[in-house]
Design a protein around this motif. Structure first.
Motif, PDB file in Angstrom:
ATOM      1  N   LYS A 129       0.607  -1.285  -0.061  1.00  0.00           N
ATOM      2  CA  LYS A 129       0.051   0.009   0.092  1.00  0.00           C
ATOM      3  C   LYS A 129       0.958   1.288   0.063  1.00  0.00           C
ATOM      4  O   LYS A 129       0.247   2.450  -0.370  1.00  0.00           O
ATOM      5  N   THR A 130       1.966   1.147  -0.002  1.00  0.00           N
ATOM      6  CA  THR A 130       3.240   2.144   0.312  1.00  0.00           C
ATOM      7  C   THR A 130       4.068   2.067  -0.608  1.00  0.00           C
ATOM      8  O   THR A 130       4.806   0.922  -0.940  1.00  0.00           O
ATOM      9  N   ARG A 131       4.509   3.147  -1.233  1.00  0.00           N
ATOM     10  CA  ARG A 131       5.572   3.330  -2.311  1.00  0.00           C
ATOM     11  C   ARG A 131       6.834   3.495  -1.707  1.00  0.00           C
ATOM     12  O   ARG A 131       7.618   2.679  -2.113  1.00  0.00           O
ATOM     13  N   GLN A 132       7.049   4.322  -0.581  1.00  0.00           N
ATOM     14  CA  GLN A 132       8.320   4.214   0.058  1.00  0.00           C
ATOM     15  C   GLN A 132       8.584   3.260   1.126  1.00  0.00           C
ATOM     16  O   GLN A 132       9.703   3.001   1.177  1.00  0.00           O
ATOM     17  N   LYS A 166       7.322   1.004   5.022  1.00  0.00           N
ATOM     18  CA  LYS A 166       6.977   1.433   6.434  1.00  0.00           C
ATOM     19  C   LYS A 166       7.994   0.908   7.436  1.00  0.00           C
ATOM     20  O   LYS A 166       8.896   0.283   7.216  1.00  0.00           O
ATOM     21  N   ASP A 173       5.337   0.451  12.492  1.00  0.00           N
ATOM     22  CA  ASP A 173       4.148   0.722  11.514  1.00  0.00           C
ATOM     23  C   ASP A 173       3.431  -0.776  11.074  1.00  0.00           C
ATOM     24  O   ASP A 173       2.166  -1.090  11.076  1.00  0.00           O
ATOM     25  N   GLN A 224      10.405  -2.111   2.640  1.00  0.00           N
ATOM     26  CA  GLN A 224       9.891  -1.716   1.319  1.00  0.00           C
ATOM     27  C   GLN A 224       9.622  -2.776   0.299  1.00  0.00           C
ATOM     28  O   GLN A 224      10.378  -3.813   0.340  1.00  0.00           O
TER      29      GLN A 224
END
Length: 478
Positions: free
Chosen positions: A266-269, A271, A275, A319
């Motif tokens: 869900k995240t590009r960068q 967590k 998190d 990532q």
């Protein structure tokens, strides 16, 4: 000595294996890597003329089935057994008798045990028996080489490479077999009759990654879009079912790992560990840390540190980097009844957005090639994507790739996917300039900034493109 002519790429691994085979001592080699990456093919071809015994574990088999696999292998290699060994200690005694007949002074004899984790069934005592076989006899035979492979990478790391039991410090060498690079993928496709240009090769890489078996499923008589429809979106598509198989092979209990992967998707960068712990309902303790390390060892995720005032210098981000998992979760997981989904999605905004993000991820996976193109391959670096949200939460900046260098310089990379030469205009250039300022302000970065442009094709030359001091094209990633 071998059939290396059948092998695409893997030059480094072949050189290492041949050097180990030329030593004057017993060798215990562990080769690990994810499912379908080509471990078995590599070993069978490099040592095709030196194998004196080879057996393969049965995925999901019980102790009796694994013993039967051993019996079949003994029969193939010329020593049929009149009755089944009572346990693995007895099995390895039978193997020793076979080897004593086959070993020749001055000639390397190779034992290959494939899918080794499968043999470690409940109460089988296989690992202890293997350790006893190696420690009490095999390690004393200077011409003997034992090679073990396994797709369950976390098991291999725990029980073989980092063993605290009978195999502690017994591995003489380990090889982590990784996916193909773009160059190796192109070589594989050419060797199999595909006349695809480099943009098409890059696209198939962004979908499948560089996994040789996945590439073997492609049909050269079909277009790339037709191949993707058949493999991912038809009712019988082989690659739409691969996701579950992949994680079940890698991990004995796959669901917690899939939860982590789906969260990171869900995240590009990326967590932080905290998190991830909050998202999957686990404390950030040793168990979670081990799971994350297992995913790293399996080439599914990566861990990195970056300049960010909000991230502890002792911490970092995890990532998702596996391109197949990303493609599956983007387009396949939720399902579609359209069996020509990929063909009919060409030139749509959804596909254009995916191509841009996936080309960025492809570049991250080829950081070594980027560093060579920039002539900084001998300099220690850290790389990451970067995102900033101002204190007023209205100002946002994002940089596709930051390469921090030990020489106090930083390459700020803009990555642009385009099916034609990319044209940089004033508006985009001004946005780039603002990103550089935000980066320096947010991170407190010292030293120099080198604006860098990475594109599929050489950009159209104008006053703005010339302001990028370094430029790299897709060709330089091959």
């Amino acid at each position: 000595m071998s059939s290396v002519d059948n092998i695409i790429g893997r030059e480094k691994e072949i050189t290492l294996l041949n050097s180990y085979a030329s030593s004057n001592q017993a060798e215990f080699i562990a080769v690990y890597g994810r499912r379908r990456v080509g471990k078995t093919f590599l070993i069978n071809n490099v040592f095709s003329n030196q194998l004196v015994f080879s057996m393969t574990g049965i995925i999901g088999g019980d102790k009796r089935e694994q013993i039967n696999s051993f019996i079949d292998a003994m029969d193939i290699y010329g020593s049929p057994l009149s009755q089944a060994p009572s346990d693995w200690y007895a099995a390895f005694r039978e193997l020793r008798h076979l080897l004593l007949k086959k070993m020749v002074d001055g000639k390397r004899s190779v034992i290959f045990i494939d899918e080794l984790p499968c043999f470690d069934t409940h109460l089988s005592d296989f690992i202890n028996a293997l350790g006893h076989f190696w420690n009490s006899w095999a390690s004393l035979q200077p011409n003997l080489m034992l090679v073990v492979c396994g797709s369950a990478t976390s098991w291999m790391m725990k029980n073989i490479i980092n063993s605290h039991g009978g195999l502690h410090d017994r591995i003489t060498h380990e090889i982590h077999l990784k996916e193909f690079t773009l160059r190796e993928t192109e070589s594989y496709l050419k060797a199999n009759g595909f006349d695809w240009d480099r943009l098409m090769v890059a696209q198939v890489y962004m979908i499948m990654g560089g996994i040789p078996y996945y590439l073997s499923l492609l049909n050269k008589q079909e277009s790339l879009a037709q191949n993707i429809d058949r493999l991912f979106f038809s009712n019988s598509g082989e690659m739409r079912r691969e996701f579950g198989r992949l994680y079940k092979t890698l991990f004995a209990i796959p669901d917690p790992y899939i939860s982590i992967v789906e969260f990171l998707f869900k995240t590009r960068q990326g967590k932080s560990r905290d998190d991830i712990a909050k998202a999957i309902g686990k404390n950030a303790n040793g168990r979670l840390s081990q799971m994350l390390q297992n995913l790293i060892d399996c080439d599914i995720i990566r861990f990195y540190r970056m300049k960010n005032k909000k991230i502890s210098t002792r911490g970092g981000l995890y990532q998702l980097t596996d391109l197949y998992s990303i493609f599956y979760l983007t387009f396949v997981k939720d399902g579609t009844s359209e069996e020509q989904f990929w063909s009919k999605s060409q030139n749509t905004p959804q596909l254009s957005s995916w191509l841009g993000l996936s080309f960025e991820r492809l570049c991250h996976k080829h950081i070594a090639e980027i560093k060579r193109a920039l002539h900084i391959d001998t300099i220690k670096t850290e790389y990451y994507s970067w995102r900033y949200q101002g204190d007023d939460r209205k100002q946002k900046s994002q940089i596709d790739l930051v390469i921090e260098r030990a020489d106090k310089m930083t390459n700020i990379c803009e990555i642009k996917y385009s099916a034609a030469p990319y044209r940089l205009d004033k508006d985009e250039f001004d946005k780039c300039q603002r990103r550089y300022e935000d980066f320096k302000h947010s991170t407190g970065a010292k030293g120099g900034i080198i604006p860098t442009l990475i594109t599929t094709y050489p950009p159209i030359r104008n006053a703005y493109s010339e302001r990028f001091l370094a430029q790299i094209t897709l060709d330089e990633l091959f």
